[in-house]
Design a protein around this motif. Sequence first.
Motif, PDB file in Angstrom:
ATOM      1  N   SER A 292      -5.419   4.592  -3.340  1.00 50.79           N
ATOM      2  CA  SER A 292      -6.187   5.634  -4.037  1.00 50.79           C
ATOM      3  C   SER A 292      -7.197   6.284  -3.097  1.00 50.79           C
ATOM      4  N   LEU A 293      -7.877   5.465  -2.317  1.00 52.42           N
ATOM      5  CA  LEU A 293      -8.868   6.001  -1.380  1.00 52.42           C
ATOM      6  C   LEU A 293      -8.202   6.821  -0.284  1.00 52.42           C
ATOM      7  N   ARG A 294      -7.078   6.352   0.216  1.00 51.74           N
ATOM      8  CA  ARG A 294      -6.377   7.095   1.276  1.00 51.74           C
ATOM      9  C   ARG A 294      -5.896   8.446   0.778  1.00 51.74           C
ATOM     10  N   LEU A 295      -5.338   8.475  -0.423  1.00 48.12           N
ATOM     11  CA  LEU A 295      -4.863   9.747  -0.978  1.00 48.12           C
ATOM     12  C   LEU A 295      -6.043  10.662  -1.307  1.00 48.12           C
ATOM     13  N   ALA A 296      -7.133  10.101  -1.794  1.00 46.10           N
ATOM     14  CA  ALA A 296      -8.328  10.907  -2.072  1.00 46.10           C
ATOM     15  C   ALA A 296      -8.834  11.554  -0.784  1.00 46.10           C
ATOM     16  N   ALA A 297      -8.856  10.797   0.301  1.00 46.15           N
ATOM     17  CA  ALA A 297      -9.312  11.342   1.587  1.00 46.15           C
ATOM     18  C   ALA A 297      -8.393  12.466   2.056  1.00 46.15           C
ATOM     19  N   GLN A 298      -7.094  12.277   1.891  1.00 49.88           N
ATOM     20  CA  GLN A 298      -6.140  13.325   2.283  1.00 49.88           C
ATOM     21  C   GLN A 298      -6.367  14.602   1.470  1.00 49.88           C
ATOM     22  N   LEU A 299      -6.577  14.443   0.174  1.00 50.76           N
ATOM     23  CA  LEU A 299      -6.781  15.607  -0.691  1.00 50.76           C
ATOM     24  C   LEU A 299      -8.057  16.375  -0.345  1.00 50.76           C
ATOM     25  N   VAL A 300      -9.139  15.671  -0.040  1.00 56.39           N
ATOM     26  CA  VAL A 300     -10.372  16.401   0.289  1.00 56.39           C
ATOM     27  C   VAL A 300     -10.278  17.064   1.659  1.00 56.39           C
ATOM     28  N   VAL A 301      -9.510  16.489   2.575  1.00 56.04           N
ATOM     29  CA  VAL A 301      -9.279  17.177   3.851  1.00 56.04           C
ATOM     30  C   VAL A 301      -8.534  18.479   3.588  1.00 56.04           C
ATOM     31  N   GLU A 302      -7.511  18.429   2.741  1.00 57.02           N
ATOM     32  CA  GLU A 302      -6.739  19.632   2.424  1.00 57.02           C
ATOM     33  C   GLU A 302      -7.574  20.651   1.651  1.00 57.02           C
ATOM     34  N   ALA A 303      -8.668  20.192   1.036  1.00 54.76           N
ATOM     35  CA  ALA A 303      -9.592  21.096   0.345  1.00 54.76           C
ATOM     36  C   ALA A 303     -10.747  21.507   1.264  1.00 54.76           C
ATOM     37  N   SER A 304     -10.657  21.153   2.532  1.00 60.72           N
ATOM     38  CA  SER A 304     -11.658  21.486   3.559  1.00 60.72           C
ATOM     39  C   SER A 304     -13.021  20.854   3.314  1.00 60.72           C
ATOM     40  N   ASP A 305     -13.044  19.706   2.632  1.00 63.27           N
ATOM     41  CA  ASP A 305     -14.288  18.968   2.430  1.00 63.27           C
ATOM     42  C   ASP A 305     -14.268  17.758   3.365  1.00 63.27           C
ATOM     43  N   PHE A 306     -14.475  18.032   4.642  1.00 61.93           N
ATOM     44  CA  PHE A 306     -14.317  17.017   5.670  1.00 61.93           C
ATOM     45  C   PHE A 306     -15.382  15.927   5.583  1.00 61.93           C
ATOM     46  N   SER A 307     -16.584  16.302   5.185  1.00 67.16           N
ATOM     47  CA  SER A 307     -17.658  15.301   5.043  1.00 67.16           C
ATOM     48  C   SER A 307     -17.292  14.274   3.982  1.00 67.16           C
TER      49      SER A 307
ATOM     50  N   VAL B   3       0.846  -1.198   0.000  1.00 67.73           N
ATOM     51  CA  VAL B   3       0.000   0.000   0.000  1.00 67.73           C
ATOM     52  C   VAL B   3       0.881   1.248   0.000  1.00 67.73           C
ATOM     53  N   ALA B   4       1.954   1.236   0.799  1.00 65.79           N
ATOM     54  CA  ALA B   4       2.870   2.380   0.852  1.00 65.79           C
ATOM     55  C   ALA B   4       3.526   2.625  -0.507  1.00 65.79           C
ATOM     56  N   GLN B   5       3.902   1.533  -1.207  1.00 65.64           N
ATOM     57  CA  GLN B   5       4.479   1.678  -2.545  1.00 65.64           C
ATOM     58  C   GLN B   5       3.472   2.317  -3.507  1.00 65.64           C
ATOM     59  N   CYS B   6       2.240   1.849  -3.448  1.00 64.21           N
ATOM     60  CA  CYS B   6       1.195   2.394  -4.320  1.00 64.21           C
ATOM     61  C   CYS B   6       0.918   3.860  -3.982  1.00 64.21           C
ATOM     62  N   GLU B   7       0.894   4.176  -2.695  1.00 64.17           N
ATOM     63  CA  GLU B   7       0.668   5.569  -2.289  1.00 64.17           C
ATOM     64  C   GLU B   7       1.794   6.464  -2.789  1.00 64.17           C
ATOM     65  N   SER B   8       3.008   5.981  -2.675  1.00 59.53           N
ATOM     66  CA  SER B   8       4.162   6.762  -3.140  1.00 59.53           C
ATOM     67  C   SER B   8       4.060   7.023  -4.645  1.00 59.53           C
ATOM     68  N   LYS B   9       3.656   6.005  -5.384  1.00 59.43           N
ATOM     69  CA  LYS B   9       3.478   6.155  -6.838  1.00 59.43           C
ATOM     70  C   LYS B   9       2.396   7.194  -7.135  1.00 59.43           C
ATOM     71  N   LEU B  10       1.267   7.104  -6.432  1.00 57.17           N
ATOM     72  CA  LEU B  10       0.171   8.053  -6.649  1.00 57.17           C
ATOM     73  C   LEU B  10       0.558   9.469  -6.227  1.00 57.17           C
ATOM     74  N   GLN B  11       1.334   9.585  -5.149  1.00 58.84           N
ATOM     75  CA  GLN B  11       1.788  10.907  -4.717  1.00 58.84           C
ATOM     76  C   GLN B  11       2.673  11.558  -5.777  1.00 58.84           C
ATOM     77  N   GLY B  12       3.430  10.738  -6.483  1.00 58.90           N
ATOM     78  CA  GLY B  12       4.233  11.264  -7.587  1.00 58.90           C
ATOM     79  C   GLY B  12       3.354  11.763  -8.723  1.00 58.90           C
ATOM     80  N   VAL B  13       2.299  11.017  -9.031  1.00 56.14           N
ATOM     81  CA  VAL B  13       1.382  11.408 -10.104  1.00 56.14           C
ATOM     82  C   VAL B  13       0.629  12.685  -9.735  1.00 56.14           C
ATOM     83  N   TYR B  14       0.215  12.794  -8.468  1.00 54.07           N
ATOM     84  CA  TYR B  14      -0.594  13.936  -8.011  1.00 54.07           C
ATOM     85  C   TYR B  14       0.240  14.933  -7.204  1.00 54.07           C
ATOM     86  N   ARG B  15       1.530  14.973  -7.494  1.00 51.48           N
ATOM     87  CA  ARG B  15       2.462  15.832  -6.747  1.00 51.48           C
ATOM     88  C   ARG B  15       2.039  17.297  -6.773  1.00 51.48           C
TER      89      ARG B  15
END
Length: 192
Positions: free
Chosen positions: A106-121, A60-72
């Motif tokens: 993908s879901l973990r990174l999506a959740a992080q991004l919406v928190v940073e966009a202040s969409d907590f719900s 999962v960490a490897q996949c997250e790292s790959k996605l973080q590179g794509v969505y850097r």
Amino acid sequence: MCSSDLRRHCALAGQIGTIVVAAGLLVFALIYFFRSPGHSGPSPTVSTLAKTPMPDPSRVAQCESKLQGVYREQLITGDADSRQRAAAELYNQSLNESDPAMELASLRLAAQLVVEASDFSRAMEICDRMAARFDMDALPVKAALLSQAAGYAHTAKSQADLAELCVTAGFQAIAVDDYSIINTIAAPAKSA
């Protein structure tokens, strides 16, 4: 209005907020503890689909790292709109992903991004999707995201939304007798 009046009003508003949260928790606790074990209401829905076991954390960490590179760009310099779009894209990709590790990442990174966009719900909805799909406890994930969210709650509305979500997560923790996580959930509610 002088500053001492303003301070007094702010202190009063904080006390009222604390009382409202405490009253809500008390009501929920009373309902939870005094409900009859043989109630005749509808039985809870049981999913007939088996949940996927949690993938290997290193994968999962490897996949997250790959996605973080794509969505850097969205992670580092993106505004709320670009983070929302990236999160929606990641969420949609997760729906068709055959690799469980990539789906969870993908879901973990999506959740992080919406928190940073202040969409907590939306972040809590994504956590619920993780819990529905994988054999996991979503409360620690929700608590971690809500703790991060405190740093992104800059408006009165986002602070109110955060406080409400913290109360809801607190009720969920009480419902499953997970009292250890309540302090983690209560901290962002107090700051909101």
